[in-house]
Design a protein around this motif. Structure first.
Motif, PDB file in Angstrom:
ATOM      1  N   SER A  83      36.796 -13.502   0.367  1.00  0.00           N
ATOM      2  CA  SER A  83      35.380 -13.852   0.762  1.00  0.00           C
ATOM      3  C   SER A  83      34.999 -12.704   1.483  1.00  0.00           C
ATOM      4  CB  SER A  83      35.171 -15.222   1.193  1.00  0.00           C
ATOM      5  OG  SER A  83      35.353 -16.131   0.208  1.00  0.00           O
ATOM      6  N   VAL A  84      33.876 -12.462   1.694  1.00  0.00           N
ATOM      7  CA  VAL A  84      33.623 -11.456   2.905  1.00  0.00           C
ATOM      8  C   VAL A  84      32.219 -11.741   3.447  1.00  0.00           C
ATOM      9  CG1 VAL A  84      32.445  -9.942   1.147  1.00  0.00           C
ATOM     10  CG2 VAL A  84      33.078  -8.882   3.193  1.00  0.00           C
ATOM     11  N   LEU A  85      32.025 -11.394   4.568  1.00  0.00           N
ATOM     12  CA  LEU A  85      30.785 -11.764   5.234  1.00  0.00           C
ATOM     13  C   LEU A  85      30.136 -10.403   5.342  1.00  0.00           C
ATOM     14  CD1 LEU A  85      28.824 -13.293   7.193  1.00  0.00           C
ATOM     15  CD2 LEU A  85      30.490 -12.659   9.198  1.00  0.00           C
ATOM     16  N   LEU A  86      28.998 -10.325   4.917  1.00  0.00           N
ATOM     17  CA  LEU A  86      28.050  -9.098   4.725  1.00  0.00           C
ATOM     18  C   LEU A  86      26.930  -9.295   5.578  1.00  0.00           C
ATOM     19  CD1 LEU A  86      27.462  -6.424   3.216  1.00  0.00           C
ATOM     20  CD2 LEU A  86      26.281  -7.725   1.482  1.00  0.00           C
ATOM     21  N   ILE A  87      26.962  -8.140   6.505  1.00  0.00           N
ATOM     22  CA  ILE A  87      25.675  -8.232   7.357  1.00  0.00           C
ATOM     23  C   ILE A  87      24.869  -6.962   7.541  1.00  0.00           C
ATOM     24  CG2 ILE A  87      25.175  -8.804  10.213  1.00  0.00           C
ATOM     25  CD1 ILE A  87      28.445  -9.193  10.258  1.00  0.00           C
ATOM     26  N   PRO A  88      23.632  -7.178   7.246  1.00  0.00           N
ATOM     27  CA  PRO A  88      22.534  -6.147   7.489  1.00  0.00           C
ATOM     28  C   PRO A  88      22.511  -5.664   8.913  1.00  0.00           C
ATOM     29  CG  PRO A  88      21.341  -8.016   7.141  1.00  0.00           C
ATOM     30  CD  PRO A  88      22.818  -8.451   7.272  1.00  0.00           C
ATOM     31  N   GLY A  89      21.820  -4.367   8.988  1.00  0.00           N
ATOM     32  CA  GLY A  89      21.504  -3.715  10.351  1.00  0.00           C
ATOM     33  C   GLY A  89      20.096  -4.316  10.624  1.00  0.00           C
ATOM     34  N   ILE A  90      19.355  -3.125  11.202  1.00  0.00           N
ATOM     35  CA  ILE A  90      17.966  -3.609  11.655  1.00  0.00           C
ATOM     36  C   ILE A  90      17.105  -3.668  10.652  1.00  0.00           C
ATOM     37  CG2 ILE A  90      16.248  -2.776  13.399  1.00  0.00           C
ATOM     38  CD1 ILE A  90      18.480  -1.704  15.068  1.00  0.00           C
ATOM     39  N   HIS A  91      16.602  -4.839  10.262  1.00  0.00           N
ATOM     40  CA  HIS A  91      15.693  -5.015   9.046  1.00  0.00           C
ATOM     41  C   HIS A  91      14.988  -6.310   9.339  1.00  0.00           C
ATOM     42  CE1 HIS A  91      13.824  -4.718   5.427  1.00  0.00           C
ATOM     43  NE2 HIS A  91      14.353  -3.213   5.156  1.00  0.00           N
ATOM     44  N   SER A  92      13.682  -6.230   9.475  1.00  0.00           N
ATOM     45  CA  SER A  92      12.993  -7.597   9.510  1.00  0.00           C
ATOM     46  C   SER A  92      13.007  -8.836   8.241  1.00  0.00           C
ATOM     47  CB  SER A  92      11.351  -7.433   9.412  1.00  0.00           C
ATOM     48  OG  SER A  92      10.882  -6.525   8.570  1.00  0.00           O
ATOM     49  N   ASP A  96      16.929 -11.141   3.083  1.00  0.00           N
ATOM     50  CA  ASP A  96      16.181 -11.052   1.452  1.00  0.00           C
ATOM     51  C   ASP A  96      16.046  -9.481   1.540  1.00  0.00           C
ATOM     52  OD1 ASP A  96      16.002 -13.736   1.058  1.00  0.00           O
ATOM     53  OD2 ASP A  96      14.423 -14.041   2.810  1.00  0.00           O
ATOM     54  N   GLU A  97      16.497  -8.651   2.398  1.00  0.00           N
ATOM     55  CA  GLU A  97      16.527  -7.147   2.154  1.00  0.00           C
ATOM     56  C   GLU A  97      16.713  -6.655   0.926  1.00  0.00           C
ATOM     57  OE1 GLU A  97      16.597  -3.216   1.732  1.00  0.00           O
ATOM     58  OE2 GLU A  97      18.504  -4.063   2.871  1.00  0.00           O
ATOM     59  N   PRO A  98      16.037  -6.085   0.036  1.00  0.00           N
ATOM     60  CA  PRO A  98      16.463  -5.880  -1.216  1.00  0.00           C
ATOM     61  C   PRO A  98      17.962  -5.125  -1.588  1.00  0.00           C
ATOM     62  CG  PRO A  98      14.102  -5.424  -1.131  1.00  0.00           C
ATOM     63  CD  PRO A  98      14.586  -5.619   0.234  1.00  0.00           C
ATOM     64  N   GLN A 252      10.127   0.134   6.019  1.00  0.00           N
ATOM     65  CA  GLN A 252      10.793  -0.617   4.939  1.00  0.00           C
ATOM     66  C   GLN A 252      10.323  -0.833   3.699  1.00  0.00           C
ATOM     67  OE1 GLN A 252      11.093  -4.300   7.370  1.00  0.00           O
ATOM     68  NE2 GLN A 252      12.026  -3.116   9.153  1.00  0.00           N
ATOM     69  N   LEU A 253       8.915  -0.906   3.485  1.00  0.00           N
ATOM     70  CA  LEU A 253       8.330  -1.067   2.266  1.00  0.00           C
ATOM     71  C   LEU A 253       8.495   0.158   1.372  1.00  0.00           C
ATOM     72  CD1 LEU A 253       5.094  -3.240   3.248  1.00  0.00           C
ATOM     73  CD2 LEU A 253       7.045  -3.974   1.949  1.00  0.00           C
ATOM     74  N   THR A 254       8.630   1.251   2.134  1.00  0.00           N
ATOM     75  CA  THR A 254       8.832   2.602   1.229  1.00  0.00           C
ATOM     76  C   THR A 254       9.830   2.713   0.244  1.00  0.00           C
ATOM     77  OG1 THR A 254      10.237   3.706   2.760  1.00  0.00           O
ATOM     78  CG2 THR A 254       8.033   4.122   3.028  1.00  0.00           C
ATOM     79  N   LEU A 255      10.959   1.514   0.332  1.00  0.00           N
ATOM     80  CA  LEU A 255      11.965   1.292  -0.417  1.00  0.00           C
ATOM     81  C   LEU A 255      11.824   0.135  -1.590  1.00  0.00           C
ATOM     82  CD1 LEU A 255      14.921   1.504   1.988  1.00  0.00           C
ATOM     83  CD2 LEU A 255      14.467   2.874   0.365  1.00  0.00           C
ATOM     84  N   VAL A 256      10.588  -0.120  -1.261  1.00  0.00           N
ATOM     85  CA  VAL A 256      10.201  -1.369  -2.283  1.00  0.00           C
ATOM     86  C   VAL A 256       8.784  -1.191  -3.113  1.00  0.00           C
ATOM     87  CG1 VAL A 256       9.701  -3.820  -2.528  1.00  0.00           C
ATOM     88  CG2 VAL A 256      11.116  -3.174  -0.606  1.00  0.00           C
TER      89      VAL A 256
END
Length: 389
Positions: A83-92, A96-98, A252-256
């Motif tokens: 099992s791994v804990l996966l943590i995102p960086g600075i993102h609102s 749910d970040e894609p 952030q939306l530029t990736l979506v």
């Protein structure tokens, strides 16, 4: 069958079993690379068809000393290697970040149980010492769940600024002996040094590592954090932060969705016209991506961020006892690749088992470039070592 032929056959079976055991992590890593890099065609289709089916569990919360934090499990079918804990960086968008959800699914497809967890302060563009505490608390909670940690150990993967913070947390006494590994993906070693780079472009020269101008996203985040430190009058703090949030969300939306991103950028530009001075000037710098003017204006305030706290810098904290993996894009313009090189040097001097890879296949914290086959093999080998822990 003669005894000699039986011995030969037995030897062949043993050799085949050993080769299969040795090759398995590389096959899993190669499949992971194919799926995360979206190479397309029959190769990606084959990798997807032979990956584990993944069940995305409903959002839940995990207790920490700072309150409940959101988390989500990605459960692969069949046996689970770790099992791994996966943590995102600075993102609102947090968990749910894609890009984060895609990476979580791909990792789980490799037979890894993944729990994503967003750091509340990073979701709100704040780099605080509480984030390190939250990582420590959530990792400790996971190690106490028999379903997630049958042997009492987990892995941690921190992305961007969460990478350096994860290294700091992994060295703390409460969890340092309960980790199989910790991986910093595009993370930092020294927070004050990165803050200065984002504001001025000044970067430590490391032989063999190219220097690049900083990305405008980083200096906008710094402005958001410093807005209440005397840069603007008190009544302008909230309006300025609202404008910066709009710009960062557009980025952030530029990736979506580029259409939605462009509409949001325009909203930020129009909003700047409603602000009084000096907030209007700062917001215009943000909209114009004018790092050359905005960065130097923020330099006198950088120490107010608390970035010099040892709880924010991996090269100022006790090292982990678990193996450390450092993965960095060679052309990163948010956190320079030199940070991982310098962190590897620091940790090795402390006796830590360190695995470092600077890759041309990676930008800041995602795989999306074409490169030579040798670069691909290096990345596959790196992930094979991680998946084998």
């Amino acid at each position: 069958m003669s005894p000699r032929r039986w011995r030969v056959l037995a030897a062949i079976v043993v050799i085949a079993a050993v080769l299969a055991y040795v090759a398995a992590p590389y096959l899993r890593a190669a499949s992971l690379f194919v799926r995360t890099a979206h190479v397309g065609g029959r190769v990606e289709q084959f990798a997807a068809e032979h990956a584990h089916a993944v069940t995305v569990m409903p959002r839940r919360t995990v207790p920490t000393r700072s309150g409940e934090v959101p988390a989500r499990l990605y459960r692969p079918d069949g046996s689970i290697s770790r099992s791994v804990l996966l943590i995102p960086g600075i993102h609102s968008m947090g968990i749910d970040e894609p890009r984060l959800t895609a990476l979580a699914k791909d990792l789980a497809g490799s037979g890894v149980m993944v729990m994503t967890m967003a750091l509340p302060d990073l979701q709100h563009y704040q780099l605080t010492v509480r984030s390190t505490d939250v990582i420590e608390d959530v990792a400790g909670w996971m190690t106490q769940q028999p379903e997630l940690a049958p042997d009492g150990r987990i892995g941690i993967i921190g992305i961007s600024f969460a990478g350096g913070l994860s290294i700091v947390a992994a060295g703390r006494p409460s969890i340092r002996d309960k980790l199989a590994y910790v991986l910093s993906f595009g993370g930092h070693a020294d927070m004050p040094r990165v803050m200065r780079y984002l504001a001025t472009g000044e970067e430590v020269h490391v032989p063999g590592v190219a220097n690049h101008p900083p990305h405008d996203y980083g200096v906008a985040v710094i402005l958001y954090g410093l807005a209440d430190q005397g840069i603007v009058p008190a009544e302008q703090i909230a309006p300025l932060r609202k404008g910066v949030e709009t710009f960062l969300f557009a980025s952030q939306l530029t990736l979506v969705d580029m259409n939605q991103a462009n509409a949001t950028f325009e909203k930020a530009r129009q909003y700047a016209k409603t602000l009084p001075e000096p907030a209007a000037t700062y917001m215009t710098y943000v909209n114009d991506r004018n790092v050359a003017k905005l960065g130097p204006a923020l330099v006198p305030y950088l120490t107010a961020l608390g970035a010099d706290s040892p709880t924010l810098s991996a090269d100022r904290a006790p090292p982990p006892t678990a193996p450390v993996f450092l993965l960095h894009g060679s052309g990163d313009t948010v956190i320079p690749a030199a940070e991982s090189v310098l962190l590897a040097d620091y940790l090795r001097k402390k006796g830590t088992d360190v695995h470092l890879l600077l890759s041309d296949l990676i930008t800041h914290a995602e795989i999306d470039r074409a490169a030579a086959a040798t670069e691909t093999m290096k990345l596959v080998s790196f992930w094979a070592d991680v998946l084998n822990k």
